[in-house]
Design a protein around this motif. Structure first.
Motif, PDB file in Angstrom:
ATOM      1  N   GLU A  35       0.872  -0.949   0.283  1.00  0.00           N
ATOM      2  CA  GLU A  35       0.691   0.013  -0.021  1.00  0.00           C
ATOM      3  C   GLU A  35       0.640   1.042  -0.132  1.00  0.00           C
ATOM      4  OE1 GLU A  35      -3.895  -0.137   2.392  1.00  0.00           O
ATOM      5  OE2 GLU A  35      -2.742  -1.441   3.731  1.00  0.00           O
ATOM      6  N   ALA A  36       0.795   2.203  -0.720  1.00  0.00           N
ATOM      7  CA  ALA A  36       0.982   3.793  -0.655  1.00  0.00           C
ATOM      8  C   ALA A  36       1.459   4.437   0.605  1.00  0.00           C
ATOM      9  CB  ALA A  36       0.358   4.635  -1.597  1.00  0.00           C
ATOM     10  N   CYS A  54       2.581   0.101  -5.890  1.00  0.00           N
ATOM     11  CA  CYS A  54       2.573   0.569  -5.490  1.00  0.00           C
ATOM     12  C   CYS A  54       0.768   0.718  -5.495  1.00  0.00           C
ATOM     13  CB  CYS A  54       2.460   2.232  -5.006  1.00  0.00           C
ATOM     14  SG  CYS A  54       2.888   2.934  -3.511  1.00  0.00           S
ATOM     15  N   GLU A  60      -3.505   2.229  -4.424  1.00  0.00           N
ATOM     16  CA  GLU A  60      -3.888   3.166  -3.542  1.00  0.00           C
ATOM     17  C   GLU A  60      -4.890   2.550  -2.232  1.00  0.00           C
ATOM     18  OE1 GLU A  60      -7.258   5.293  -3.181  1.00  0.00           O
ATOM     19  OE2 GLU A  60      -7.812   3.712  -3.815  1.00  0.00           O
ATOM     20  N   THR A  61      -4.696   3.572  -1.578  1.00  0.00           N
ATOM     21  CA  THR A  61      -5.161   2.847  -0.424  1.00  0.00           C
ATOM     22  C   THR A  61      -6.639   3.097   0.298  1.00  0.00           C
ATOM     23  OG1 THR A  61      -4.510   5.246   0.824  1.00  0.00           O
ATOM     24  CG2 THR A  61      -3.162   2.882   1.046  1.00  0.00           C
ATOM     25  N   ARG A  78      -5.701  -0.522  -7.360  1.00  0.00           N
ATOM     26  CA  ARG A  78      -5.458   0.579  -8.017  1.00  0.00           C
ATOM     27  C   ARG A  78      -4.068   1.485  -8.301  1.00  0.00           C
ATOM     28  NH1 ARG A  78      -9.257   5.727  -8.617  1.00  0.00           N
ATOM     29  NH2 ARG A  78     -10.522   4.273  -9.403  1.00  0.00           N
ATOM     30  N   THR A 102      -0.784   3.558  -7.866  1.00  0.00           N
ATOM     31  CA  THR A 102      -0.455   4.494  -8.277  1.00  0.00           C
ATOM     32  C   THR A 102       0.622   5.186  -8.561  1.00  0.00           C
ATOM     33  OG1 THR A 102       0.503   4.001  -5.854  1.00  0.00           O
ATOM     34  CG2 THR A 102      -1.545   4.481  -5.635  1.00  0.00           C
ATOM     35  N   HIS A 103       1.845   5.931  -8.697  1.00  0.00           N
ATOM     36  CA  HIS A 103       3.022   6.106  -8.998  1.00  0.00           C
ATOM     37  C   HIS A 103       3.305   6.155  -8.070  1.00  0.00           C
ATOM     38  CE1 HIS A 103       5.605   8.500 -11.488  1.00  0.00           C
ATOM     39  NE2 HIS A 103       5.281   9.805 -10.859  1.00  0.00           N
ATOM     40  N   HIS A 113      -7.444  14.612 -11.008  1.00  0.00           N
ATOM     41  CA  HIS A 113      -6.467  14.745 -10.662  1.00  0.00           C
ATOM     42  C   HIS A 113      -5.739  15.762  -9.225  1.00  0.00           C
ATOM     43  CE1 HIS A 113      -2.825  12.374  -9.466  1.00  0.00           C
ATOM     44  NE2 HIS A 113      -1.344  13.958  -9.574  1.00  0.00           N
ATOM     45  N   CYS A 134      -9.622  15.601  -4.394  1.00  0.00           N
ATOM     46  CA  CYS A 134      -9.107  14.371  -4.126  1.00  0.00           C
ATOM     47  C   CYS A 134      -7.595  15.461  -4.400  1.00  0.00           C
ATOM     48  CB  CYS A 134      -9.434  13.185  -5.298  1.00  0.00           C
ATOM     49  SG  CYS A 134     -10.704  12.697  -4.707  1.00  0.00           S
ATOM     50  N   GLY A 135      -6.525  14.122  -4.466  1.00  0.00           N
ATOM     51  CA  GLY A 135      -5.345  14.648  -5.337  1.00  0.00           C
ATOM     52  C   GLY A 135      -4.153  15.448  -3.688  1.00  0.00           C
TER      53      GLY A 135
END
Length: 343
Positions: A55-56, A76, A78-79, A111, A113-114, A248, A270-271
Motif C-alpha cells: 500500500e501507498a 504500489c 491505492e489505499t 489500482r 499509484t504512481h 487528478h 482528491c489528490g
C-alpha cells in the motif's frame, strides 16, 4: 504456476503473505521494514513472482525503489480501495491485511499509484518544510496578536519584518507584556531566517529547471506554484489527456447519479492538496492582481460575472492545471492571445 505476494507495512515490521494462482497460502512471515530484509525473504523461496503489492504510505517510495532495483515486480497500490475491502471483515490484523493484498494482486482488483522519482521527492520535501515554517510563523503572529488584544493593544496591518517592531512599540510601556511577547518574537525571527533559506532553495530550483521556467510564463504562477506542480505531476506522460489533470488534483465537482437522482456537488478535493491550493492561489492572483490582460483572465471574469468570483477561481484553477500540463507536453510558453495557442 504464478505466485503473488502482499505486504502490510508498518514502521517496525512488514507482514508478508505469498499465495499461488489458486489463492492458496504458500507461506507467511514478518521481517523488518527494510528493502533488504524483504528481498531476502522473497528470494529464499527461489520462485519468480508475477506481482508484489504494498500500500501507498510513508515508507512506500523507499521500499518501492529498493525492491524495483533488484528486479522485483513490485506495485504500489491505492489505499482507499484496500480500506474498503478490509472494512468487510470485523477483524483487522497485519497478517490478514497482507493476505488481502496478496489476493488483490492475484485477482487484479487494485489500482496502482504512481511513485514519484527521487528528484521530485527531494524538491517536494523542500516545499513541505517551507509550508510548515509559513504555518508556524503565522501561528506565532496570530498568538501575539490575540493575546495583546486583551489589553487593548492592536497590532494592525504590520507584517513581515515590521511586525516585531510594532509589537515592541506597543508593549514598551508594560515590562510584563514585553517580557511575555519577546520569546515569541525571537522564535518568529528565527523561523523567518530559516524560511528565507528555503525560499532561496525554491527559487534556485525553479530557475534551474526548464519546465518550471516555462510554467512561470503563466500569469499568476510563481516559483512555488511551478515547482509544486512540477513535483505533483512528476511524469506528464502518464496522463493521456490534459483534461484529466484537473480531476487528478481534485478540482472537478463530485457527482452522485443513482436511479432518478443525478446531482453535482462541490469539488472532490482528491489528490495533492498542496498543488490544488496553490493553483487556487494562482487563479486568485490572475483574476484580481495581474494587470496584463489575457484570454484566460477574460474567460475567468466572464465566469465570475455569471457564477460568482469563488466559482470562477476554482474554474480558472482547474483550467490552469490543464493548460500547464499541455504546455509541459508541447514545450510551449503561455500565449496571452487565445488564437495563438492550440489549447
Amino acid at each position: 504456476m504464478e505466485y503473488f505476494v502482499g505486504m502490510d507495512v508498518s514502521m517496525a515490521s512488514i507482514s508478508i503473505c505469498e499465495i499461488d494462482a489458486k489463492g492458496t497460502v504458500i507461506r507467511e512471515g514478518k521481517v523488518s521494514s527494510t528493502p533488504e530484509a524483504v528481498a531476502t525473504w522473497l528470494e529464499e523461496s527461489g520462485r519468480g513472482f508475477a506481482r508484489i503489492g504494498l500500500e501507498a504510505g510513508p515508507l512506500a517510495p523507499w521500499l518501492y525503489a529498493g525492491l524495483s532495483s533488484r528486479g522485483l515486480p513490485v506495485i504500489c497500490i491505492e489505499t482507499r480501495q484496500m480500506k474498503a475491502f478490509a472494512s468487510a471483515s470485523p477483524v483487522k490484523t497485519d497478517r490478514r491485511d497482507a493476505r488481502l493484498i496478496s489476493q488483490t494482486m492475484r485477482t487484479g482488483l487494485y489500482r496502482a499509484t504512481h511513485v514519484k522519482t527521487a528528484r521530485s521527492q527531494e524538491l517536494r520535501m523542500v516545499l513541505t518544510h517551507r509550508e510548515t515554517l509559513v504555518h508556524q510563523v503565522r501561528q506565532l503572529s496570530n498568538t501575539v496578536r490575540g493575546t495583546l488584544k486583551a489589553f487593548g493593544l492592536k497590532v494592525g496591518m504590520a507584517r513581515g519584518r515590521l511586525f516585531a517592531a510594532r509589537v515592541r512599540e506597543l508593549t514598551a510601556d508594560n515590562p510584563h507584556l514585553s517580557a511575555a511577547a519577546e520569546p515569541l518574537l525571537l522564535a518568529r525571527q528565527a523561523l523567518l531566517e530559516q524560511l528565507d533559506k528555503l525560499d532561496r532553495q525554491v527559487h534556485a530550483a525553479a530557475r534551474d529547471d526548464s519546465v518550471c521556467r516555462r510554467l512561470m510564463t503563466v500569469p499568476g504562477v510563481g516559483p512555488v506554484t511551478a515547482l509544486a506542480f512540477r513535483t505533483g505531476l512528476d511524469v506528464p506522460e502518464r496522463f493521456q489527456k490534459s483534461v484529466m489533470v484537473g480531476a487528478h488534483f481534485g478540482l472537478v465537482p463530485r457527482r452522485y447519479a443513482s436511479g432518478e437522482q443525478d446531482r453535482s456537488g462541490p469539488i472532490s478535493k482528491c489528490g495533492d492538496a498542496m498543488v490544488r491550493w496553490l493553483l487556487f492561489e494562482a487563479a486568485n492572483a490572475l483574476l484580481t492582481r495581474t494587470r496584463r490582460w489575457s484570454w484566460l483572465k477574460h474567460w475567468g471574469l466572464a465566469v465570475a460575472k455569471r457564477r460568482g468570483m469563488k466559482r470562477a477561481k476554482v474554474a480558472v484553477a482547474r483550467r490552469l492545471a490543464v493548460i500547464m500540463h499541455r504546455m509541459w507536453i508541447d514545450g510551449t510558453d503561455f500565449q496571452y492571445r487565445k488564437e495563438e495557442t492550440a489549447i
